[in-house]
Design a protein around this motif. Structure first.
Motif, PDB file in Angstrom:
ATOM      1  N   GLU A  88       7.621  10.050 -53.731  1.00 29.25           N
ATOM      2  CA  GLU A  88       8.849  10.036 -54.365  1.00 29.25           C
ATOM      3  C   GLU A  88       9.792   9.524 -53.430  1.00 29.25           C
ATOM      4  O   GLU A  88       9.840   9.926 -52.162  1.00 29.25           O
ATOM      5  CB  GLU A  88       9.514  11.302 -54.794  1.00 29.25           C
ATOM      6  N   VAL A  89      10.645   8.535 -53.786  1.00 26.44           N
ATOM      7  CA  VAL A  89      11.858   7.996 -52.929  1.00 26.44           C
ATOM      8  C   VAL A  89      13.092   8.584 -53.580  1.00 26.44           C
ATOM      9  O   VAL A  89      13.381   8.756 -54.720  1.00 26.44           O
ATOM     10  CB  VAL A  89      11.703   6.419 -53.139  1.00 26.44           C
ATOM     11  N   GLY A  90      14.034   8.731 -52.501  1.00 24.18           N
ATOM     12  CA  GLY A  90      15.308   9.529 -53.044  1.00 24.18           C
ATOM     13  C   GLY A  90      16.393   9.197 -52.130  1.00 24.18           C
ATOM     14  O   GLY A  90      16.369   8.845 -50.961  1.00 24.18           O
ATOM     15  N   ILE A  91      17.692   9.740 -52.535  1.00 22.81           N
ATOM     16  CA  ILE A  91      19.071   9.765 -51.853  1.00 22.81           C
ATOM     17  C   ILE A  91      19.699  11.148 -52.082  1.00 22.81           C
ATOM     18  O   ILE A  91      19.693  11.537 -53.232  1.00 22.81           O
ATOM     19  CB  ILE A  91      19.913   8.662 -52.480  1.00 22.81           C
ATOM     20  N   ASP A  92      19.880  11.581 -50.666  1.00 21.43           N
ATOM     21  CA  ASP A  92      20.469  12.885 -50.986  1.00 21.43           C
ATOM     22  C   ASP A  92      21.809  12.810 -50.253  1.00 21.43           C
ATOM     23  O   ASP A  92      21.967  12.208 -49.166  1.00 21.43           O
ATOM     24  CB  ASP A  92      19.813  13.869 -49.872  1.00 21.43           C
ATOM     25  N   LEU A  93      22.820  13.308 -50.865  1.00 24.61           N
ATOM     26  CA  LEU A  93      24.264  13.291 -50.568  1.00 24.61           C
ATOM     27  C   LEU A  93      24.592  14.801 -50.220  1.00 24.61           C
ATOM     28  O   LEU A  93      24.036  15.621 -50.896  1.00 24.61           O
ATOM     29  CB  LEU A  93      25.227  13.168 -51.873  1.00 24.61           C
ATOM     30  N   PHE A  94      24.947  14.992 -48.948  1.00 25.49           N
ATOM     31  CA  PHE A  94      25.242  16.197 -48.369  1.00 25.49           C
ATOM     32  C   PHE A  94      26.573  16.562 -47.812  1.00 25.49           C
ATOM     33  O   PHE A  94      27.292  15.670 -47.459  1.00 25.49           O
ATOM     34  CB  PHE A  94      24.146  16.867 -47.517  1.00 25.49           C
ATOM     35  N   GLY A  95      27.003  17.906 -47.785  1.00 21.14           N
ATOM     36  CA  GLY A  95      28.480  18.313 -47.150  1.00 21.14           C
ATOM     37  C   GLY A  95      27.940  19.579 -46.499  1.00 21.14           C
ATOM     38  O   GLY A  95      27.404  20.491 -46.931  1.00 21.14           O
TER      39      GLY A  95
END
Length: 239
Positions: A88-95
């Motif tokens: 699986e390929v993905g983008i994670d946005l975090f804070g």
């Protein structure tokens, strides 16, 4: 009172999702499946290097140490697509953020003061997860996964009475977790991340050192999956 109301409320919230998925087959493949996961949790970070750098200065020798904070809250939103059953390929946005405290010499000898340092970090990471489907676990299966992510991040700090100090850097993370599917579309996700992210503290002419926003991230959240396109050719079909 609140504890008594939580179970019925959880059932009411879950009912529409389950009812919406009635009649769907239990998914046994991940190929072509997309998902969105939103989770929150707590970051465990010691920041010993940061504290030792401050109290190791000659002018701070012998100062009593201020209270330590062992981490802070975080939030992550994941947008991913399965290239196959295993990848699986993905983008994670975090804070994430936290509040640190330092003891400083006071204006008079023998008097000390406590000063606050507010820290904040956020960014986006691109990566791969390796996964499988354990269809025999639970009503709709369990999806364990592990992966590696990297991407740009901004880390900033503000010591009380000073301007904000910030810097951009490359963040790295390794992840392990699992999604317990409650229906063909909805699931609960638990995830552990080992994160590498540091930021500057103090003005450039009097730099305290660098603080740690990485460490161990323990999170739990909700996952919604999108089925593969109906006209997507099946693996091995030759179409």
């Amino acid at each position: 009172m609140l504890r008594r109301l939580l179970p019925p409320l959880a059932l009411l919230l879950a009912t529409p999702a389950v009812a919406q998925d009635e009649g769907e087959d239990i998914p046994t493949t991940m190929d072509g499946v997309g998902r969105i996961t939103v989770q929150g949790g707590w970051r465990v970070t010691s920041n010993e290097t940061f504290y030792n750098s401050w109290y190791g200065r000659d002018k701070n020798a012998g100062l009593p140490r201020a209270k330590k904070t062992g981490g802070g809250p975080f939030a992550v939103a994941s947008f991913a697509y399965s290239l196959s059953d295993l990848v699986e390929v993905g983008i994670d946005l975090f804070g994430t953020g936290s509040r640190l405290y330092l003891t400083e010499p006071g204006a008079e000898e023998g008097i000390t003061t406590e000063r606050r340092v507010d820290t904040l970090g956020y960014g986006a990471m691109l990566g791969l997860r390796f996964q499988t489907v354990l269809s025999e676990v639970g009503p709709y299966g369990l999806v364990p996964f592990g992966g590696i992510f990297t991407g740009p991040a901004l880390a900033s700090s503000r010591r009380a009475g000073e301007s904000i100090q910030e810097d951009t850097m490359q963040a790295w993370a390794g992840t392990l977790g699992a999604t317990w599917r409650l229906s063909p579309r909805w699931g609960l996700t638990a995830e552990y991340r080992i994160m590498f992210l540091r930021g500057p503290a103090g003005p450039p002419d009097d730099r305290i050192g660098s603080f740690n926003l990485g460490g161990s991230w323990l999170g739990i959240g909700v996952t919604y999956t999108f089925p593969p396109e109906t006209n997507r050719p099946l693996p091995g079909s030759g179409l």
